[in-house]
Design a protein around this motif. Sequence first.
Motif, PDB file in Angstrom:
ATOM      1  N   GLU A  93       0.850  -1.330   0.025  1.00 38.35           N
ATOM      2  CA  GLU A  93       0.044   0.141  -0.121  1.00 38.35           C
ATOM      3  C   GLU A  93       1.000   1.325   0.151  1.00 38.35           C
ATOM      4  OE1 GLU A  93      -3.561   0.205   2.280  1.00 38.35           O
ATOM      5  OE2 GLU A  93      -3.657  -2.042   2.462  1.00 38.35           O
ATOM      6  N   ALA A  94       2.001   1.238   0.877  1.00 38.90           N
ATOM      7  CA  ALA A  94       2.837   2.447   0.753  1.00 38.90           C
ATOM      8  C   ALA A  94       3.439   2.811  -0.793  1.00 38.90           C
ATOM      9  CB  ALA A  94       4.085   2.024   1.489  1.00 38.90           C
ATOM     10  N   VAL A  95       3.805   1.361  -1.496  1.00 35.61           N
ATOM     11  CA  VAL A  95       4.131   1.875  -3.117  1.00 35.61           C
ATOM     12  C   VAL A  95       3.231   2.237  -3.883  1.00 35.61           C
ATOM     13  CG1 VAL A  95       4.919   0.569  -5.026  1.00 35.61           C
ATOM     14  CG2 VAL A  95       5.916  -0.196  -2.545  1.00 35.61           C
ATOM     15  N   ARG A  96       1.893   1.889  -3.370  1.00 34.06           N
ATOM     16  CA  ARG A  96       0.710   2.217  -4.137  1.00 34.06           C
ATOM     17  C   ARG A  96       0.603   3.747  -3.879  1.00 34.06           C
ATOM     18  NH1 ARG A  96      -4.625   0.551  -2.139  1.00 34.06           N
ATOM     19  NH2 ARG A  96      -4.119   2.026  -0.665  1.00 34.06           N
ATOM     20  N   GLU A  97       0.656   4.200  -2.826  1.00 32.25           N
ATOM     21  CA  GLU A  97       0.312   5.542  -2.368  1.00 32.25           C
ATOM     22  C   GLU A  97       1.478   6.412  -2.979  1.00 32.25           C
ATOM     23  OE1 GLU A  97      -2.522   6.864  -1.115  1.00 32.25           O
ATOM     24  OE2 GLU A  97      -3.159   4.630  -1.366  1.00 32.25           O
ATOM     25  N   ASN A  98       2.654   6.190  -2.709  1.00 32.45           N
ATOM     26  CA  ASN A  98       3.889   7.214  -3.259  1.00 32.45           C
ATOM     27  C   ASN A  98       4.998   6.247  -3.240  1.00 32.45           C
ATOM     28  OD1 ASN A  98       5.840   9.041  -3.016  1.00 32.45           O
ATOM     29  ND2 ASN A  98       4.432  10.582  -2.160  1.00 32.45           N
ATOM     30  N   GLU A  99       5.347   5.941  -4.709  1.00 27.97           N
ATOM     31  CA  GLU A  99       6.341   4.943  -4.839  1.00 27.97           C
ATOM     32  C   GLU A  99       7.792   5.664  -4.396  1.00 27.97           C
ATOM     33  OE1 GLU A  99       8.411   3.136  -8.771  1.00 27.97           O
ATOM     34  OE2 GLU A  99       6.551   3.326  -8.805  1.00 27.97           O
ATOM     35  N   ALA A 100       7.900   6.990  -4.675  1.00 27.48           N
ATOM     36  CA  ALA A 100       9.339   7.533  -4.383  1.00 27.48           C
ATOM     37  C   ALA A 100       9.459   7.693  -2.912  1.00 27.48           C
ATOM     38  CB  ALA A 100       9.347   8.861  -4.994  1.00 27.48           C
ATOM     39  N   ARG A 101       8.395   7.781  -2.189  1.00 27.12           N
ATOM     40  CA  ARG A 101       8.677   8.050  -0.779  1.00 27.12           C
ATOM     41  C   ARG A 101       9.012   6.514  -0.182  1.00 27.12           C
ATOM     42  NH1 ARG A 101       4.182  11.083   2.532  1.00 27.12           N
ATOM     43  NH2 ARG A 101       5.023  12.838   1.538  1.00 27.12           N
ATOM     44  N   ALA A 102       8.389   5.509  -0.675  1.00 30.14           N
ATOM     45  CA  ALA A 102       8.565   4.029  -0.247  1.00 30.14           C
ATOM     46  C   ALA A 102       9.823   3.858  -0.505  1.00 30.14           C
ATOM     47  CB  ALA A 102       7.614   3.275  -1.162  1.00 30.14           C
ATOM     48  N   ARG A 103      10.268   4.127  -1.689  1.00 27.68           N
ATOM     49  CA  ARG A 103      11.819   3.880  -2.209  1.00 27.68           C
ATOM     50  C   ARG A 103      12.829   4.551  -1.137  1.00 27.68           C
ATOM     51  NH1 ARG A 103      11.488   4.523  -7.103  1.00 27.68           N
ATOM     52  NH2 ARG A 103      11.411   2.435  -7.813  1.00 27.68           N
ATOM     53  N   ALA A 104      12.500   5.933  -0.756  1.00 27.97           N
ATOM     54  CA  ALA A 104      13.178   6.623   0.072  1.00 27.97           C
ATOM     55  C   ALA A 104      13.232   5.980   1.381  1.00 27.97           C
ATOM     56  CB  ALA A 104      12.703   8.136   0.245  1.00 27.97           C
ATOM     57  N   SER A 105      12.227   5.409   1.848  1.00 27.94           N
ATOM     58  CA  SER A 105      11.989   4.538   3.121  1.00 27.94           C
ATOM     59  C   SER A 105      12.795   3.227   3.338  1.00 27.94           C
ATOM     60  CB  SER A 105      10.575   4.522   3.541  1.00 27.94           C
ATOM     61  OG  SER A 105       9.874   5.761   3.594  1.00 27.94           O
ATOM     62  N   GLY A 106      13.301   3.060   2.204  1.00 30.10           N
ATOM     63  CA  GLY A 106      14.042   1.726   2.150  1.00 30.10           C
ATOM     64  C   GLY A 106      13.572   0.497   1.677  1.00 30.10           C
ATOM     65  N   TYR A 107      12.191   0.775   1.101  1.00 28.89           N
ATOM     66  CA  TYR A 107      11.474  -0.414   0.308  1.00 28.89           C
ATOM     67  C   TYR A 107      12.031  -0.672  -0.815  1.00 28.89           C
ATOM     68  CZ  TYR A 107       7.717   0.068   3.936  1.00 28.89           C
ATOM     69  OH  TYR A 107       7.195   0.029   5.171  1.00 28.89           O
ATOM     70  N   ASN A 108      12.301  -2.040  -1.235  1.00 25.84           N
ATOM     71  CA  ASN A 108      12.654  -2.532  -2.473  1.00 25.84           C
ATOM     72  C   ASN A 108      11.383  -2.688  -3.312  1.00 25.84           C
ATOM     73  OD1 ASN A 108      13.445  -3.887  -4.906  1.00 25.84           O
ATOM     74  ND2 ASN A 108      15.186  -5.310  -3.768  1.00 25.84           N
ATOM     75  N   VAL A 109      11.175  -1.267  -4.187  1.00 28.09           N
ATOM     76  CA  VAL A 109      10.091  -1.251  -4.775  1.00 28.09           C
ATOM     77  C   VAL A 109       9.650  -2.627  -6.065  1.00 28.09           C
ATOM     78  CG1 VAL A 109       8.439   0.191  -6.343  1.00 28.09           C
ATOM     79  CG2 VAL A 109       9.660   1.219  -4.300  1.00 28.09           C
ATOM     80  N   THR A 110      10.806  -2.759  -6.555  1.00 30.67           N
ATOM     81  CA  THR A 110      10.813  -3.710  -7.651  1.00 30.67           C
ATOM     82  C   THR A 110      10.523  -5.203  -7.121  1.00 30.67           C
ATOM     83  OG1 THR A 110      12.421  -2.464  -9.007  1.00 30.67           O
ATOM     84  CG2 THR A 110      11.882  -4.943  -9.438  1.00 30.67           C
ATOM     85  N   LEU A 111      11.360  -5.554  -5.942  1.00 26.64           N
ATOM     86  CA  LEU A 111      10.913  -6.684  -5.389  1.00 26.64           C
ATOM     87  C   LEU A 111       9.489  -6.961  -4.777  1.00 26.64           C
ATOM     88  CD1 LEU A 111      12.066  -9.551  -4.501  1.00 26.64           C
ATOM     89  CD2 LEU A 111      12.788  -8.342  -2.445  1.00 26.64           C
ATOM     90  N   THR A 112       9.070  -5.896  -4.223  1.00 31.33           N
ATOM     91  CA  THR A 112       7.675  -5.863  -3.734  1.00 31.33           C
ATOM     92  C   THR A 112       6.564  -6.019  -4.888  1.00 31.33           C
ATOM     93  OG1 THR A 112       8.259  -4.080  -1.923  1.00 31.33           O
ATOM     94  CG2 THR A 112       5.853  -4.359  -2.310  1.00 31.33           C
ATOM     95  N   ARG A 113       7.052  -5.266  -5.874  1.00 32.74           N
ATOM     96  CA  ARG A 113       5.991  -5.520  -7.062  1.00 32.74           C
ATOM     97  C   ARG A 113       5.815  -7.136  -7.557  1.00 32.74           C
ATOM     98  NH1 ARG A 113       4.409  -0.790  -9.837  1.00 32.74           N
ATOM     99  NH2 ARG A 113       5.341   0.989  -9.053  1.00 32.74           N
ATOM    100  N   LEU A 114       7.200  -7.440  -7.585  1.00 30.68           N
ATOM    101  CA  LEU A 114       7.030  -8.855  -8.060  1.00 30.68           C
ATOM    102  C   LEU A 114       6.686  -9.881  -7.271  1.00 30.68           C
ATOM    103  CD1 LEU A 114       8.372 -11.027 -10.290  1.00 30.68           C
ATOM    104  CD2 LEU A 114      10.489 -10.857  -9.023  1.00 30.68           C
ATOM    105  N   ILE A 115       6.778  -9.905  -5.841  1.00 32.45           N
ATOM    106  CA  ILE A 115       6.272 -10.894  -4.880  1.00 32.45           C
ATOM    107  C   ILE A 115       4.648 -10.713  -4.778  1.00 32.45           C
ATOM    108  CG2 ILE A 115       5.852 -11.191  -2.408  1.00 32.45           C
ATOM    109  CD1 ILE A 115       8.856 -10.444  -2.254  1.00 32.45           C
ATOM    110  N   ALA A 116       4.295  -9.461  -5.038  1.00 34.71           N
ATOM    111  CA  ALA A 116       2.657  -9.178  -5.084  1.00 34.71           C
ATOM    112  C   ALA A 116       2.327  -9.720  -6.394  1.00 34.71           C
ATOM    113  CB  ALA A 116       2.471  -7.555  -5.175  1.00 34.71           C
ATOM    114  N   PHE A 117       2.750  -9.826  -7.385  1.00 36.07           N
ATOM    115  CA  PHE A 117       2.297 -10.406  -8.787  1.00 36.07           C
ATOM    116  C   PHE A 117       2.551 -11.813  -8.547  1.00 36.07           C
ATOM    117  CE2 PHE A 117       1.823 -11.615 -13.142  1.00 36.07           C
ATOM    118  CZ  PHE A 117       1.546 -10.197 -13.839  1.00 36.07           C
ATOM    119  N   ILE A 118       3.350 -12.277  -7.821  1.00 32.14           N
ATOM    120  CA  ILE A 118       3.476 -13.877  -7.735  1.00 32.14           C
ATOM    121  C   ILE A 118       2.515 -14.395  -6.878  1.00 32.14           C
ATOM    122  CG2 ILE A 118       4.595 -15.818  -6.781  1.00 32.14           C
ATOM    123  CD1 ILE A 118       7.280 -14.323  -7.832  1.00 32.14           C
TER     124      ILE A 118
END
Length: 328
Positions: free
Chosen positions: A205-230
Amino acid sequence: MNEISQTLVQTSAEPRNWFETARRHRALLGSLFVLVFPLIMPFTALAVNILIYGLYALGFNLLFGYLGLLSFGHAALFGTGAYLCGIAIVHMGLPWYAAILMGILGGVVMAAAIGALAIRTRGIYFAMVTMALSQCVFYLFYQAERWTGGENGLRGINVRIIDIFGLKFDFIHPLTRYYVVAAFVIAALYVLSRILASPFGAAIEAVRENEARARASGYNVTLTRLIAFILSGAFCGLAGALMALHLSIVPIEILHIETSGMVVMMSLLGGMGTFFGPFVGAAVFLMLENLVSLWTVHWQLIVGAVFVVCVLFFPAGIWGTILKWIKP
């Protein structure tokens, strides 16, 4: 004066506590409704279809509603689950439970393959890439005629007896079939509820709301997207496997782009980003199809008009709008 203020605070907190309690136990409430659902439906086969397509929409909604990625290729995940379940029974002679596991695994592997290629794109490009890859999967299964039946579909998926720890159930009986499917749907509801309540649920949900802020907070956005897809592929693969058992065949149309478009409509009708919205959308879509098709062969026109009205006047979807009305 303090007593009056304390009473007002407690009174205002009661509806909020009621709503939060219901939200925390949403999987349990959904399970109870699933158990009584066939009693309020005109016929059991429709109830089974609603459960299966609702589960399919549930998997799609995890990606679209909670992560914000619009996919036009989810038919590939749904169809792969159905075909691998059918192949496991027809060509490999595996028992029904192993075939369902094959369907889930097929959805996961296909989602990993498509997701690895698509998640680096954004917006309309993501939708187009998933649609193009889904069409490649359609062609692949269409050409593998020896295993899939090609244009005629895969036939002969005959499961008559469900054997669970020595207890035998007649899968041909409509109510038995419904409750076997319902058991998997209830399990999926609990799994999704745990995912959404976990730190990973907060991450998507953090990636959905603000991807740039989620990345700045230390989330691996690409991996989060891939895991959600799987994870979405696992739910869709399970739905496809259950559809194969329910129909006893897997038509090639299950991989068509229309199947991808249908799940988008179901999610929007019910309410994207809501827990029960996919099932509400599936119920509305399939009941309209069954009722309107009795009067005219042009039922798509009526369903399309209802969809337009819902988008214009209920942009949060049917269930999403109801939640807004009752939320304190």
